[in-house]
Design a protein around this motif. Structure first.
Motif, PDB file in Angstrom:
ATOM      1  N   ARG A 120      26.306   5.001 -10.041  1.00 25.85           N
ATOM      2  CA  ARG A 120      24.917   5.521 -10.629  1.00 25.85           C
ATOM      3  C   ARG A 120      23.650   4.842  -9.922  1.00 25.85           C
ATOM      4  O   ARG A 120      22.564   5.389  -9.925  1.00 25.85           O
ATOM      5  N   HIS A 121      23.975   4.018  -8.780  1.00 24.74           N
ATOM      6  CA  HIS A 121      22.884   3.553  -8.173  1.00 24.74           C
ATOM      7  C   HIS A 121      22.704   4.291  -6.899  1.00 24.74           C
ATOM      8  O   HIS A 121      21.767   4.025  -6.057  1.00 24.74           O
ATOM      9  N   ILE A 122      23.536   5.031  -6.459  1.00 24.53           N
ATOM     10  CA  ILE A 122      23.540   5.644  -4.988  1.00 24.53           C
ATOM     11  C   ILE A 122      22.017   6.412  -4.882  1.00 24.53           C
ATOM     12  O   ILE A 122      21.638   6.189  -3.895  1.00 24.53           O
ATOM     13  N   VAL A 123      21.796   7.226  -5.936  1.00 23.59           N
ATOM     14  CA  VAL A 123      20.442   7.819  -5.870  1.00 23.59           C
ATOM     15  C   VAL A 123      19.139   6.989  -5.735  1.00 23.59           C
ATOM     16  O   VAL A 123      18.579   7.160  -5.123  1.00 23.59           O
ATOM     17  N   GLN A 124      19.190   5.576  -6.449  1.00 26.56           N
ATOM     18  CA  GLN A 124      18.297   4.775  -6.188  1.00 26.56           C
ATOM     19  C   GLN A 124      18.409   4.343  -4.794  1.00 26.56           C
ATOM     20  O   GLN A 124      17.267   4.245  -4.377  1.00 26.56           O
ATOM     21  N   TYR A 125      19.539   3.833  -4.266  1.00 28.38           N
ATOM     22  CA  TYR A 125      19.453   3.436  -2.871  1.00 28.38           C
ATOM     23  C   TYR A 125      18.951   4.471  -1.789  1.00 28.38           C
ATOM     24  O   TYR A 125      18.037   4.033  -1.120  1.00 28.38           O
ATOM     25  N   ILE A 126      19.194   5.827  -2.208  1.00 30.22           N
ATOM     26  CA  ILE A 126      18.667   6.704  -1.126  1.00 30.22           C
ATOM     27  C   ILE A 126      17.096   6.757  -1.334  1.00 30.22           C
ATOM     28  O   ILE A 126      16.334   6.929  -0.218  1.00 30.22           O
ATOM     29  N   HIS A 127      16.772   6.798  -2.580  1.00 32.80           N
ATOM     30  CA  HIS A 127      15.227   6.912  -2.889  1.00 32.80           C
ATOM     31  C   HIS A 127      14.682   5.598  -2.182  1.00 32.80           C
ATOM     32  O   HIS A 127      13.565   5.806  -1.624  1.00 32.80           O
ATOM     33  N   SER A 128      15.309   4.413  -2.148  1.00 35.74           N
ATOM     34  CA  SER A 128      14.586   3.321  -1.497  1.00 35.74           C
ATOM     35  C   SER A 128      14.509   3.452  -0.098  1.00 35.74           C
ATOM     36  O   SER A 128      13.542   3.141   0.664  1.00 35.74           O
ATOM     37  N   PHE A 129      15.714   4.098   0.570  1.00 33.48           N
ATOM     38  CA  PHE A 129      15.875   4.391   2.075  1.00 33.48           C
ATOM     39  C   PHE A 129      14.464   5.383   2.524  1.00 33.48           C
ATOM     40  O   PHE A 129      13.833   5.135   3.596  1.00 33.48           O
ATOM     41  N   GLU A 130      14.494   6.253   1.451  1.00 39.26           N
ATOM     42  CA  GLU A 130      13.328   7.372   1.802  1.00 39.26           C
ATOM     43  C   GLU A 130      11.902   6.654   1.771  1.00 39.26           C
ATOM     44  O   GLU A 130      11.101   6.918   2.745  1.00 39.26           O
ATOM     45  N   ARG A 131      11.716   5.666   0.778  1.00 32.60           N
ATOM     46  CA  ARG A 131      10.368   5.058   0.886  1.00 32.60           C
ATOM     47  C   ARG A 131      10.371   4.132   1.980  1.00 32.60           C
ATOM     48  O   ARG A 131       9.243   3.879   2.720  1.00 32.60           O
TER      49      ARG A 131
ATOM     50  N   MET B 252       0.631  -1.133   0.120  1.00 31.31           N
ATOM     51  CA  MET B 252      -0.028   0.150  -0.128  1.00 31.31           C
ATOM     52  C   MET B 252       0.909   1.255  -0.023  1.00 31.31           C
ATOM     53  O   MET B 252       0.374   2.248  -0.583  1.00 31.31           O
ATOM     54  N   ASN B 253       2.138   1.165   0.619  1.00 33.11           N
ATOM     55  CA  ASN B 253       2.857   2.243   0.834  1.00 33.11           C
ATOM     56  C   ASN B 253       3.769   2.302  -0.223  1.00 33.11           C
ATOM     57  O   ASN B 253       4.681   3.392  -0.228  1.00 33.11           O
ATOM     58  N   GLY B 254       4.000   1.470  -1.403  1.00 32.29           N
ATOM     59  CA  GLY B 254       4.763   1.642  -2.197  1.00 32.29           C
ATOM     60  C   GLY B 254       6.257   1.338  -2.187  1.00 32.29           C
ATOM     61  O   GLY B 254       7.126   1.795  -2.905  1.00 32.29           O
ATOM     62  N   PHE B 255       6.343   0.514  -1.134  1.00 34.61           N
ATOM     63  CA  PHE B 255       7.839   0.100  -0.750  1.00 34.61           C
ATOM     64  C   PHE B 255       7.919  -1.376  -1.520  1.00 34.61           C
ATOM     65  O   PHE B 255       7.489  -2.204  -0.897  1.00 34.61           O
ATOM     66  N   THR B 256       8.750  -1.514  -2.363  1.00 31.25           N
ATOM     67  CA  THR B 256       8.744  -2.636  -3.402  1.00 31.25           C
ATOM     68  C   THR B 256       9.833  -3.516  -2.728  1.00 31.25           C
ATOM     69  O   THR B 256      10.664  -3.284  -2.124  1.00 31.25           O
ATOM     70  N   LYS B 257       9.982  -4.816  -3.400  1.00 30.81           N
ATOM     71  CA  LYS B 257      10.971  -5.750  -2.969  1.00 30.81           C
ATOM     72  C   LYS B 257      12.225  -5.211  -3.855  1.00 30.81           C
ATOM     73  O   LYS B 257      13.234  -5.616  -3.317  1.00 30.81           O
ATOM     74  N   THR B 258      12.110  -4.547  -4.969  1.00 28.60           N
ATOM     75  CA  THR B 258      13.267  -3.945  -5.311  1.00 28.60           C
ATOM     76  C   THR B 258      13.801  -2.898  -4.429  1.00 28.60           C
ATOM     77  O   THR B 258      15.303  -3.061  -4.220  1.00 28.60           O
ATOM     78  N   ASP B 259      13.076  -2.202  -3.579  1.00 28.63           N
ATOM     79  CA  ASP B 259      13.730  -1.288  -2.633  1.00 28.63           C
ATOM     80  C   ASP B 259      14.365  -1.990  -1.662  1.00 28.63           C
ATOM     81  O   ASP B 259      15.517  -1.643  -1.020  1.00 28.63           O
TER      82      ASP B 259
END
Length: 632
Positions: A296-307, A177-184
């Motif tokens: 290049r993955h650092i931004v993705q990591y930070i966004h996943s932590f935010e989610r 429901m909160n959009g936190f995925t397995k990819t995250d």
């Protein structure tokens, strides 16, 4: 080439029993190119039908889109026309069943689509292959039957897992429901080493961000800053090094403990939001620099932590919302307490108002936490019958509590919580309804006095009926709450007589047919007087007023109810009412001797009266006679 390529013996058996054979699959395979052209119109028509069903339409809109599902369905239909069943095909079907179970699609709806599918397929296949249509459709239906078995297995496995791990399922639902995925989750794992390696820099940046956000807020009364920074440092290290995020159930225990600080110790909810925002800002300050931007993955990591942070705060919000409601609406005349549902009834939290109420009730416990609610409040050794938690109902439980100041009435009801917290806790509120209850009872007592005044026979009769009904209820094995309620409720069984004319009520001779029909209306009048009053004991009184003249064999009035369709309280009062009435002198008759009354009651066994209740009553005949004599 073989069309059945699974090596699983059990699956081979299932294929055999559902009628899937090499020959049939080969037959369909030969026409596959013609059948492929039917995929688009068949799928479009199927989903046009699905769109018409509101429950399916809403479910799809919640979890996916029609276009995505139609594309999945096109692939599935092509696989059916390819007519090849291997281990990969079987696993896909099983997985799809699991997914549909997880999102809450009713199994009956899921299986019903197969039936509609077959109808649409036959229409289109018979247009292009009229002679082969029946054979092809029988094969497709056999494949569908096999797939449905896989679906049933998946649903069953999901239900077993859900029953065994309810917390995991609820957390998974909230995660989606909160959009936190397995990819995250994978990103967090890849990010964990970075965070551990740079922990000192992260804490320095966190300190700056946290201090700035606190500003002039008086939060330091809740935290010692130095200890708090040490806690955050240790938490981040252990959380990522031990990969706590992979076990959401373990992580939930941490979130629950944080929530308790808000619920029990009054920590501001905003403090946790500020902490989460400060950690996210610290990560950006440390990692969004030239030193790390080559990855290049650092931004993705930070966004996943935010989610992940938002997911954490969402769970906390779900847990604490009802408690904050109680805090914000402290002016309401309600008292709150929390019990464990695992160790049932153990008090785990009470609010300040509840502590004051306990003292008012004469309960002076230094530390009530850990006591059973039913022991502390109701002096019971077992849970209360009618408990809204045990009954899983929104209906309140009415309780009577007595102290030196007299009797008070309270409604106990469960307060809705997030399902995730209800797995271990239940939040209850007590509402003081003493004033409204006394107004109701005073009004009814005056009506009862009016009935007594107009019908002298009624005066002592109604009080005897209350006590005798309680005795029979206890003899029948009813719980003490039922007994105490029927002792009150039975007194009002004839309250409807206030609506019967005096010349009928006090007529010394036999009533005419018309007069008797008028007299019989007292049960409906009594029910109308009582039925709309919102107290369980009065609702019981309304049932008694309406049903105490119903007969076990269905020959009573007003509705001709029979056997156990007559509520238990009505069956109990029916016996004691006749018992007391026959032993009493009335304006139209003398009192009957006890042995004659006993004979009449026994004759009514299985006709007018519940046979089991009559047997119990007659087994304690002398005790009921003595009790009635004492109540004269």
């Amino acid at each position: 080439m073989q069309r059945i390529r699974t090596t699983d013996k059990e699956r081979m058996k299932q294929l055999y029993y559902t009628g899937v054979t090499e020959e049939k699959l080969q037959y369909v395979y030969e026409y596959r190119n013609i059948l492929f052209d039917l995929v688009e119109p068949v799928v479009n028509e199927l989903y046009d039908d699905i769109k018409k069903v509101e429950v399916l339409r809403e479910l799809i809109q919640q979890h996916s889109t029609f276009e995505r599902l139609k594309e999945t369905q096109r692939r599935y239909l092509r696989e059916c026309f390819e007519a090849t069943i291997d281990d990969s095909y079987i696993q896909k079907r099983y997985t799809i069943g699991q997914v549909h179970s997880r999102i809450g699609l009713s199994l009956s709806w899921y299986l019903a689509t197969y039936t509609r599918y077959a109808d649409i397929l036959y229409k289109y296949i018979s247009q292009v292959l009229p002679e082969q249509a029946t054979t092809i459709l029988l094969t497709i239906q056999a494949i569908f039957s096999f797939d449905m078995q896989l679906t049933l297995e998946a649903y069953k496995a999901s239900e077993v897992d859900k029953a065994a791990h309810p917390l995991r399922w609820e957390l998974e639902r909230l995660r989606q429901m909160n959009g936190f995925t397995k990819t995250d989750l994978k990103h967090l794992e890849q990010f964990s080493g970075y965070i551990s390696f740079c922990i000192d820099s992260i804490i320095d940046q966190f300190d700056h961000a946290f201090t700035y956000r606190l500003g002039s807020e008086p939060y330091y009364s809740f935290i010692a800053k130095d200890k708090y920074l040490v806690y955050i440092r240790n938490f981040l290290l252990q959380f990522f090094q031990e990969k706590v995020y992979e076990d959401l159930e373990s992580y939930f225990l941490i979130i629950r403990d944080w929530s308790r600080l808000i619920i029990e110790r009054g920590y501001p909810e905003s403090l946790f939001h500020i902490a989460a925002e400060s950690v996210c800002e610290a990560l950006k300050k440390v990692f969004l620099t030239k030193e790390y931007l080559h990855d290049r993955h650092i931004v993705q990591y930070i966004h996943s932590f935010e989610r992940f942070s938002k997911f954490t705060l969402a769970i906390m919000s779900e847990i604490i919302r009802p408690y904050l409601f109680l805090r914000d609406f402290d002016f309401l005349d309600i008292y709150a307490y929390e019990i464990s549902t695992i160790d049932f009834g153990r008090l785990t939290w009470i609010d300040d108002k509840m502590r004051r109420l306990l003292r008012t009730l004469g309960i002076h416990e230094e530390n009530p936490i850990g006591r059973r609610c039913y022991e502390l409040l109701h002096n019971r050794t077992v849970p209360c019958s009618g408990c809204p938690i045990l009954e899983q109902t929104d209906e309140p439980l009415l309780v009577t509590l007595r102290n030196d100041q007299g009797t008070s009435y309270y409604k106990i009801r469960s307060l809705p919580q997030t399902k995730i917290f209800e797995l271990s806790r239940a939040l209850l509120v007590i509402q003081d309804v003493t004033k409204e209850s006394k107004v109701m009872f005073d009004t009814l007592e005056r009506l009862l006095q009016l009935a007594e005044y107009r019908d002298d026979d009624t005066k002592n009769h109604v009080h005897r009926i209350g006590r005798l009904s309680g005795m029979l209820a206890r003899l029948a094995g009813c719980d003490e709450q039922f007994v105490s309620q029927i002792e009150i409720a039975a007194k009002f069984h004839d309250i409807g007589k206030v609506g019967i004319p005096d010349y009928i009520l006090n007529k010394p001779g036999k009533l005419t047919k018309e007069e008797w029909e008028s007299m019989k209306t007292h049960v409906l009048i009594g029910h109308q007087i009582l039925a709309n009053l919102d107290l369980p004991v009065i609702q019981m009184a309304a049932n008694i007023a309406r049903t105490h003249h119903e007969w076990w064999n269905g020959e009573g009035y007003p509705n001709g109810l029979k056997e156990e369709d007559i509520p238990l309280e009505g069956r109990i009062v029916a016996i004691v009412d006749v018992f007391d009435a026959l032993l009493s002198k009335r304006i139209y008759k003398d009192a009957f001797p006890p042995e004659k009354v006993k004979e009449i009651l026994l004759d009514g066994r299985g006709k007018q009266f519940d046979p089991k209740l009559i047997d119990l009553f007659l087994a304690m005949w002398n005790e009921f006679l003595i009790a009635r004599e004492r109540l004269q």
